[in-house]
Design a protein around this motif. Structure first.
Motif, mmCIF file in Angstrom:
data_model
loop_
_atom_site.group_PDB
_atom_site.id
_atom_site.type_symbol
_atom_site.label_atom_id
_atom_site.label_comp_id
_atom_site.label_asym_id
_atom_site.label_seq_id
_atom_site.Cartn_x
_atom_site.Cartn_y
_atom_site.Cartn_z
ATOM 1 N N LEU A 240 -0.835 -10.623 -140.893
ATOM 2 C CA LEU A 240 -0.797 -11.134 -139.516
ATOM 3 C C LEU A 240 0.454 -10.603 -138.801
ATOM 4 N N GLY A 241 0.235 -9.930 -137.700
ATOM 5 C CA GLY A 241 1.360 -9.385 -136.919
ATOM 6 C C GLY A 241 1.887 -8.059 -137.413
ATOM 7 N N HIS A 242 1.474 -7.649 -138.624
ATOM 8 C CA HIS A 242 2.114 -6.484 -139.242
ATOM 9 C C HIS A 242 1.549 -5.137 -138.804
ATOM 10 N N THR A 243 0.291 -5.137 -138.363
ATOM 11 C CA THR A 243 -0.300 -3.843 -137.997
ATOM 12 C C THR A 243 0.435 -3.278 -136.782
ATOM 13 N N LEU A 244 0.615 -4.112 -135.758
ATOM 14 C CA LEU A 244 1.407 -3.650 -134.614
ATOM 15 C C LEU A 244 2.880 -3.498 -135.007
ATOM 16 N N ALA A 245 3.381 -4.410 -135.837
ATOM 17 C CA ALA A 245 4.806 -4.367 -136.204
ATOM 18 C C ALA A 245 5.184 -3.026 -136.835
ATOM 19 N N HIS A 246 4.383 -2.586 -137.808
ATOM 20 C CA HIS A 246 4.715 -1.311 -138.469
ATOM 21 C C HIS A 246 4.664 -0.154 -137.467
ATOM 22 N N ALA A 247 3.692 -0.204 -136.549
ATOM 23 C CA ALA A 247 3.605 0.855 -135.535
ATOM 24 C C ALA A 247 4.839 0.818 -134.622
ATOM 25 N N LEU A 248 5.263 -0.393 -134.238
ATOM 26 C CA LEU A 248 6.461 -0.526 -133.394
ATOM 27 C C LEU A 248 7.694 0.020 -134.107
ATOM 28 N N GLU A 249 7.845 -0.376 -135.375
ATOM 29 C CA GLU A 249 9.030 0.055 -136.123
ATOM 30 C C GLU A 249 9.108 1.569 -136.214
ATOM 31 N N SER A 250 7.959 2.205 -136.519
ATOM 32 C CA SER A 250 8.046 3.650 -136.689
ATOM 33 C C SER A 250 8.105 4.349 -135.337
ATOM 34 N N ASN A 305 3.667 3.941 -125.631
ATOM 35 C CA ASN A 305 2.350 4.491 -125.312
ATOM 36 C C ASN A 305 1.276 3.856 -126.218
ATOM 37 N N PRO A 306 0.342 3.096 -125.650
ATOM 38 C CA PRO A 306 -0.666 2.389 -126.460
ATOM 39 C C PRO A 306 -1.476 3.313 -127.367
ATOM 40 N N GLU A 307 -1.887 4.484 -126.868
ATOM 41 C CA GLU A 307 -2.683 5.399 -127.692
ATOM 42 C C GLU A 307 -1.895 5.820 -128.937
ATOM 43 N N ARG A 308 -0.625 6.121 -128.732
ATOM 44 C CA ARG A 308 0.196 6.580 -129.858
ATOM 45 C C ARG A 308 0.375 5.453 -130.888
ATOM 46 N N LEU A 309 0.563 4.237 -130.382
ATOM 47 C CA LEU A 309 0.705 3.091 -131.300
ATOM 48 C C LEU A 309 -0.566 2.903 -132.136
ATOM 49 N N MET A 313 -1.206 2.930 -136.191
ATOM 50 C CA MET A 313 -1.855 1.827 -136.927
ATOM 51 C C MET A 313 -2.901 2.356 -137.912
ATOM 52 N N LYS A 314 -3.610 3.398 -137.508
ATOM 53 C CA LYS A 314 -4.667 3.927 -138.361
ATOM 54 C C LYS A 314 -4.137 4.379 -139.718
ATOM 55 N N TRP A 315 -3.019 5.035 -139.712
ATOM 56 C CA TRP A 315 -2.450 5.526 -140.964
ATOM 57 C C TRP A 315 -1.814 4.399 -141.754
ATOM 58 N N ASP A 316 -1.230 3.438 -141.040
ATOM 59 C CA ASP A 316 -0.548 2.333 -141.713
ATOM 60 C C ASP A 316 -1.475 1.539 -142.622
ATOM 61 N N LYS A 317 -2.732 1.407 -142.232
ATOM 62 C CA LYS A 317 -3.622 0.530 -142.997
ATOM 63 C C LYS A 317 -3.939 1.075 -144.385
ATOM 64 N N LYS A 318 -3.526 2.311 -144.638
ATOM 65 C CA LYS A 318 -3.738 2.904 -145.955
ATOM 66 C C LYS A 318 -5.218 3.078 -146.270
ATOM 67 N N THR A 319 -6.061 2.811 -145.301
ATOM 68 C CA THR A 319 -7.486 3.093 -145.433
ATOM 69 C C THR A 319 -7.926 3.702 -144.120
ATOM 70 N N GLU A 321 -10.325 4.585 -141.443
ATOM 71 C CA GLU A 321 -11.641 4.267 -140.922
ATOM 72 C C GLU A 321 -11.603 4.382 -139.410
ATOM 73 N N ASP A 322 -12.784 4.287 -138.801
ATOM 74 C CA ASP A 322 -12.829 4.395 -137.345
ATOM 75 C C ASP A 322 -12.360 3.118 -136.671
ATOM 76 N N ARG A 323 -12.602 2.005 -137.361
ATOM 77 C CA ARG A 323 -12.173 0.735 -136.784
ATOM 78 C C ARG A 323 -10.971 0.218 -137.555
ATOM 79 N N ILE A 324 -10.061 -0.409 -136.851
ATOM 80 C CA ILE A 324 -8.873 -0.941 -137.510
ATOM 81 C C ILE A 324 -9.105 -2.419 -137.804
ATOM 82 N N HIS A 325 -8.869 -2.803 -139.052
ATOM 83 C CA HIS A 325 -9.045 -4.201 -139.422
ATOM 84 C C HIS A 325 -7.791 -4.989 -139.061
ATOM 85 N N PHE A 326 -7.964 -5.943 -138.174
ATOM 86 C CA PHE A 326 -6.847 -6.708 -137.643
ATOM 87 C C PHE A 326 -6.912 -8.141 -138.159
ATOM 88 N N VAL A 327 -5.761 -8.714 -138.478
ATOM 89 C CA VAL A 327 -5.741 -10.132 -138.835
ATOM 90 C C VAL A 327 -5.590 -10.939 -137.545
#
Lengths: 363, 363
Positions: A240-250, A305-309, A313-319, A321-327
């Motif tokens: 929860l909160g981490h998908t955007l968080a990791h994108a923000l941090e990097s 930039n939302p697109e870049r974030l 996120m896509k790479w962060d999930k370690k899987t 896919e076309d859709r990002i699984h969000f908590v």
């Protein structure tokens, strides 16, 4: 002193929380060790290393190694250097590695302990609020330049010894960071606790109440990882909160925002999306006010930039896919993993950034 | 085709042995993978890599990486390079790493698989007789300049696929090396099998009989590691011959003697010591004749210093004590771990070296 036992897939271990524990390590150790290596960082060492060493009996077989403070030390270079140190000190299978510090030290020292001689005992001594999260659950890792925690193991400590006195020296940003995970654990748990956390003004923090929050947070984390250590199911809720968080941090660059600050902002986003996608009823206004009171750096979103974030996120999930699984949250205490198409996510993010910046500028 | 299921602490996996399996990998895979990375070495790649790739369906998501042949590739440098490759190929948690080669490739690729994203699926394709031993049991590792396998994990493969055709290209020294572990498994098992192995002249090896020996060896190993994966008890019996072997390998310099050749000599020593210390009755003469027939390089002992070898043994055991714990045989199928004082060990070694060299020179 508070105590809790956690069951990992390989063994049970105790978490002990209390004031002054760093000076009494030898009383608390579960068994005797022939050799002990303390891993710590350049900030923590000047504050607490001598206390910890003084609290251990046999100085002859006690050594330490200091890595530079900061996330950059979770590197292949420091990992390799620490292994060299283990060999130089002739640590054997009945030796102990102690990680004295925040999440960085715990992750790095834990990964060394998990792979030196195929695994030696590892004791965590967290010195930040944030580390109440990382010290429990057995995830240890180092970073790769392409992403966080890409190289690591599942490896649980033999003990977690948490001296709450060490939290008194934390800078404000680190208190905010720690409460990013505390509020996450509260939101995954129950409304009473959420209300209590959201009423906190960190400038008036009570250390006794903080101890309670750490214990409660660890209990939430422990119950989830006991059910799903390897993250095949419910453990994902802890993201929860981490998908955007990791994108923000990097995207901002490591060091520009603390992990928990980014998580707190990521949770805010997840709450907003939950309202839209799941029509959830959540304490969004109280949460927004809490972020404000405690000076979470939401203004850092303004130039992103939302697109870049979303790409990050896509790479962060370690899987991939076309859709990002969000908590998301169906309600307080009721998380759900929801796949969200990329385009929708970009739109949600655009709206979120606009709203948040408006709130921020209004005052 | 022969098949066997092994139970590790985390999951069960199949070992499949048969001729030509390298060309049929896609039929044998337990599930479908989005991405597959094959790790192999510079010798094996020219012989078998194309066959393996041709036997896999989706070439788009199939990649490979080649490390230099030889023990020197079990290094921090190659480990780090392979992790870079995993990231470059964007392997995710539902990807597979295949180790195609001997023990070196299996240990290295397995350690990468155990730590990339905290663990991805790992499939072993052994191409040596020796690897019948290392491919089962979940020990993966790299070396440190101070010693073998000092950095690693316990991590079991999802499958072991053993194409016996790949054994036909082995040089004589590698056949001898493989049979060092085969004879160990026989000695830990029963006299009938010992007699069968000791009657073998490798120049007349039948590949069908070899398949039987591999399966029998894997069964012995599997039954021991199922009982004691983390080497707290009976798994130590698998160290029969290894304490001297590791000392020989490092004293002679890696590459001067193969692992299994050193093990075969180490077993000869353990048998001699067993006769003296435990008054065991063992087929020592038949063993000595078998070493001779198959040209095991016992003459390499002639210039070695017993004190120096014993010093190396002390560090090898990964537990520093005054006495070295040696695996001896009370009889065939009946191992025992016996502590031997350093001085006694030096004397046993002196006598052994003199005897063996006399036998060797006599003929």
């Amino acid at each position: 002193m508070k105590q809790l036992t956690i069951q990992s897939s390989s063994h049970a271990y105790d978490v002990i929380i209390g004031a002054g524990l760093r000076k009494k390590l030898s009383q608390k150790l579960g068994k005797s060790y022939k050799k002990i290596l303390i891993v710590t960082d350049s900030k923590v060492s000047s504050l607490y290393l001598e206390d910890v060493k003084a609290g251990l009996p046999d100085h002859e077989n006690l050594s330490h190694v200091i890595v530079p403070a900061g996330e950059a030390s979770k590197s292949m270079e420091q990992y390799s250097r620490l292994l060299d140190k283990c060999i130089e000190e002739q640590l054997d299978r009945s030796s102990l590695i102690v990680g004295l510090g925040g999440g960085m030290v715990g992750d790095l020292a834990g990964f060394v302990a998990s792979t030196y001689l195929r695994g030696v005992d590892f004791l965590q001594m967290p010195t930040t609020i944030l580390a109440h999260d990382s010290s429990v659950g057995g995830k240890v890792a180092i970073n790769h330049e392409q992403g966080k925690n890409l190289i690591g193991s599942f490896y649980s400590p033999v003990q977690v010894i948490y001296d709450t006195d060490t939290l008194r020296t934390l800078p404000d940003s680190e208190v905010r960071s720690g409460y990013g995970e505390v509020v996450k654990h509260a939101l995954l748990s129950d409304m009473d606790w959420v209300k209590e956390v959201l009423s906190e003004d960190f400038s008036e923090l009570s250390y006794s109440q903080l101890g309670d929050h750490l214990l409660a947070g660890i209990k939430v984390k422990a119950s989830i990882v006991e059910e799903d250590e390897k993250e095949h199911g419910v453990r994902r809720h802890l993201n929860l909160g981490h998908t955007l968080a990791h994108a923000l941090e990097s995207d901002l660059g490591y060091g520009e925002i603390t992990h928990g600050e980014a998580v707190a902002i990521g949770i805010f986003f997840a709450m907003k999306v939950s309202e839209k996608v799941l029509e959830s009823t959540l304490p969004v206004d109280a949460y927004s006010a809490w972020l404000k009171t405690n000076e979470y750096p939401v203004e850092k979103l303004s130039n992103l930039n939302p697109e870049r974030l979303v790409n990050r996120m896509k790479w962060d999930k370690k899987t991939i896919e076309d859709r990002i699984h969000f908590v998301l949250l169906k309600g307080v205490g009721s998380p759900a993993v929801v796949p969200i198409p990329e385009d929708d996510l970009v739109n949600h993010l655009k709206e979120f950034i606009e709203e948040v910046i408006q709130i921020d500028e209004r005052d």
